[in-house]
Design a protein around this motif. Sequence first.
Motif, PDB file in Angstrom:
ATOM      1  N   SER A  17       0.683  -1.100  -0.066  1.00  0.00           N
ATOM      2  CA  SER A  17       0.037   0.273  -0.072  1.00  0.00           C
ATOM      3  C   SER A  17       0.867   1.284   0.058  1.00  0.00           C
ATOM      4  O   SER A  17       2.173   1.296   0.489  1.00  0.00           O
ATOM      5  CB  SER A  17      -1.019   0.074   1.376  1.00  0.00           C
ATOM      6  OG  SER A  17      -1.657  -1.014   1.283  1.00  0.00           O
ATOM      7  N   ARG A  19       0.002   5.754   0.418  1.00  0.00           N
ATOM      8  CA  ARG A  19      -1.001   6.807   0.312  1.00  0.00           C
ATOM      9  C   ARG A  19      -0.296   8.095  -0.380  1.00  0.00           C
ATOM     10  O   ARG A  19       0.920   8.630   0.154  1.00  0.00           O
ATOM     11  CB  ARG A  19      -1.258   7.081   1.967  1.00  0.00           C
ATOM     12  CG  ARG A  19      -2.270   8.341   2.122  1.00  0.00           C
ATOM     13  CD  ARG A  19      -2.597   8.427   3.377  1.00  0.00           C
ATOM     14  NE  ARG A  19      -3.833   9.083   3.627  1.00  0.00           N
ATOM     15  CZ  ARG A  19      -3.964  10.222   4.457  1.00  0.00           C
ATOM     16  NH1 ARG A  19      -2.908  10.575   5.302  1.00  0.00           N
ATOM     17  NH2 ARG A  19      -5.226  11.055   4.493  1.00  0.00           N
ATOM     18  N   ALA A  49      -8.570   8.620 -10.446  1.00  0.00           N
ATOM     19  CA  ALA A  49      -9.860   8.873  -9.407  1.00  0.00           C
ATOM     20  C   ALA A  49     -10.169  10.322  -9.301  1.00  0.00           C
ATOM     21  O   ALA A  49      -9.132  11.112  -9.362  1.00  0.00           O
ATOM     22  CB  ALA A  49      -9.550   8.231  -7.789  1.00  0.00           C
ATOM     23  N   THR A  57     -17.217  10.533  -5.868  1.00  0.00           N
ATOM     24  CA  THR A  57     -16.178  10.242  -6.379  1.00  0.00           C
ATOM     25  C   THR A  57     -16.635   9.344  -7.569  1.00  0.00           C
ATOM     26  O   THR A  57     -17.710   8.834  -7.726  1.00  0.00           O
ATOM     27  CB  THR A  57     -15.506   9.111  -5.279  1.00  0.00           C
ATOM     28  OG1 THR A  57     -16.416   8.002  -4.683  1.00  0.00           O
ATOM     29  CG2 THR A  57     -15.117   9.918  -4.006  1.00  0.00           C
ATOM     30  N   TYR A  59     -14.190   6.565  -9.997  1.00  0.00           N
ATOM     31  CA  TYR A  59     -12.642   5.948 -10.163  1.00  0.00           C
ATOM     32  C   TYR A  59     -12.834   5.105 -11.463  1.00  0.00           C
ATOM     33  O   TYR A  59     -13.575   4.826 -12.272  1.00  0.00           O
ATOM     34  CB  TYR A  59     -12.547   4.710  -9.183  1.00  0.00           C
ATOM     35  CG  TYR A  59     -12.538   4.965  -7.837  1.00  0.00           C
ATOM     36  CD1 TYR A  59     -13.722   5.343  -6.963  1.00  0.00           C
ATOM     37  CD2 TYR A  59     -11.525   5.441  -6.986  1.00  0.00           C
ATOM     38  CE1 TYR A  59     -13.869   5.762  -5.753  1.00  0.00           C
ATOM     39  CE2 TYR A  59     -11.348   5.886  -5.909  1.00  0.00           C
ATOM     40  CZ  TYR A  59     -12.617   6.180  -5.076  1.00  0.00           C
ATOM     41  OH  TYR A  59     -12.549   6.474  -3.807  1.00  0.00           O
ATOM     42  N   LYS A  64     -10.909   0.172  -9.099  1.00  0.00           N
ATOM     43  CA  LYS A  64     -12.190   0.126  -8.250  1.00  0.00           C
ATOM     44  C   LYS A  64     -11.800  -0.952  -7.153  1.00  0.00           C
ATOM     45  O   LYS A  64     -11.402  -2.191  -7.497  1.00  0.00           O
ATOM     46  CB  LYS A  64     -13.406   0.009  -8.920  1.00  0.00           C
ATOM     47  CG  LYS A  64     -13.911   1.123  -9.550  1.00  0.00           C
ATOM     48  CD  LYS A  64     -14.983   0.685 -10.613  1.00  0.00           C
ATOM     49  CE  LYS A  64     -15.504   2.120 -11.194  1.00  0.00           C
ATOM     50  NZ  LYS A  64     -16.817   1.637 -12.077  1.00  0.00           N
ATOM     51  N   ARG A  66      -9.738  -1.044  -4.927  1.00  0.00           N
ATOM     52  CA  ARG A  66      -8.140  -0.984  -4.440  1.00  0.00           C
ATOM     53  C   ARG A  66      -7.835   0.474  -3.822  1.00  0.00           C
ATOM     54  O   ARG A  66      -7.111   0.438  -2.879  1.00  0.00           O
ATOM     55  CB  ARG A  66      -7.493  -1.587  -5.273  1.00  0.00           C
ATOM     56  CG  ARG A  66      -7.784  -3.110  -5.775  1.00  0.00           C
ATOM     57  CD  ARG A  66      -6.469  -3.654  -6.943  1.00  0.00           C
ATOM     58  NE  ARG A  66      -6.382  -2.799  -8.070  1.00  0.00           N
ATOM     59  CZ  ARG A  66      -5.179  -2.133  -8.241  1.00  0.00           C
ATOM     60  NH1 ARG A  66      -4.169  -2.173  -7.607  1.00  0.00           N
ATOM     61  NH2 ARG A  66      -5.207  -1.669  -9.309  1.00  0.00           N
ATOM     62  N   THR A  68      -8.622   4.580  -2.919  1.00  0.00           N
ATOM     63  CA  THR A  68      -9.601   5.426  -2.416  1.00  0.00           C
ATOM     64  C   THR A  68      -9.257   6.696  -2.450  1.00  0.00           C
ATOM     65  O   THR A  68      -8.293   7.245  -1.882  1.00  0.00           O
ATOM     66  CB  THR A  68     -10.053   5.039  -0.907  1.00  0.00           C
ATOM     67  OG1 THR A  68     -10.596   3.505  -0.921  1.00  0.00           O
ATOM     68  CG2 THR A  68     -11.173   5.746  -0.256  1.00  0.00           C
ATOM     69  N   SER A  70      -9.808  10.998  -1.230  1.00  0.00           N
ATOM     70  CA  SER A  70     -10.594  11.498  -0.230  1.00  0.00           C
ATOM     71  C   SER A  70     -10.094  13.089  -0.458  1.00  0.00           C
ATOM     72  O   SER A  70      -8.676  13.265  -0.992  1.00  0.00           O
ATOM     73  CB  SER A  70     -10.522  10.864   1.260  1.00  0.00           C
ATOM     74  OG  SER A  70      -9.089  10.913   1.594  1.00  0.00           O
ATOM     75  N   GLN A  81      -5.650   6.848  -1.233  1.00  0.00           N
ATOM     76  CA  GLN A  81      -4.874   5.596  -0.696  1.00  0.00           C
ATOM     77  C   GLN A  81      -5.055   4.510  -1.449  1.00  0.00           C
ATOM     78  O   GLN A  81      -6.002   4.171  -2.208  1.00  0.00           O
ATOM     79  CB  GLN A  81      -5.936   5.255   0.702  1.00  0.00           C
ATOM     80  CG  GLN A  81      -5.385   3.934   1.243  1.00  0.00           C
ATOM     81  CD  GLN A  81      -4.382   3.994   2.044  1.00  0.00           C
ATOM     82  OE1 GLN A  81      -4.105   5.090   2.808  1.00  0.00           O
ATOM     83  NE2 GLN A  81      -3.517   2.949   1.917  1.00  0.00           N
TER      84      GLN A  81
END
Length: 123
Positions: A17, A19, A49, A57, A59, A64, A66, A68, A70, A81
Motif C-alpha cells: 500500500s 498513500r 480517481a 467520487t 474511479y 475500483k 483497491r 480510495t 478523499s 489511498q
Amino acid sequence: QVHLVESGGGLVQAGGSLRLSCVVSGRIFSINAMGWYRQAPGKQRELVAAITSDGSTNYADSVKGRFTISRDNAKNMVYLQMNSLKPEDTAVYYCNADVVSRNVYGRTRAEYWGQGTQVIVSS
C-alpha cells in the motif's frame, strides 16, 4: 498563482500500500473537483480517481475496490489511498485540481497540475 505539490510516492512490493497526498496552495477562493491521474512509460495520462467538492467520487475500473480518493477541504488537500498494488500500477501520479483563485482582476477559474510523484510496484 496556485501550486499543487504531491508527496507519498515510492517503491513498494506487489500487494502493498501507499498513500499519496497533494496540497493546493496560493490565493484560493474555492476548489471544485480534484483528482489523481497517472502516466506510465509509453502510455497516455489517464484518470485514476476524482472527487467533487461535495465528496462524490469516481474511479477508473482498473482501481475500483483497491484505491480510495478523499479530500480535506479545510486543508486544501486530496489523498489517494492505494491498496493491493499491482506492477501495472507503476506510473507517475499527478494531482489535478479545478481552482477558483483570487487576483487583481477578481477571480479566475483554471485547472492546475502538480509535478508528479513516482510510484513503482515491484513483482
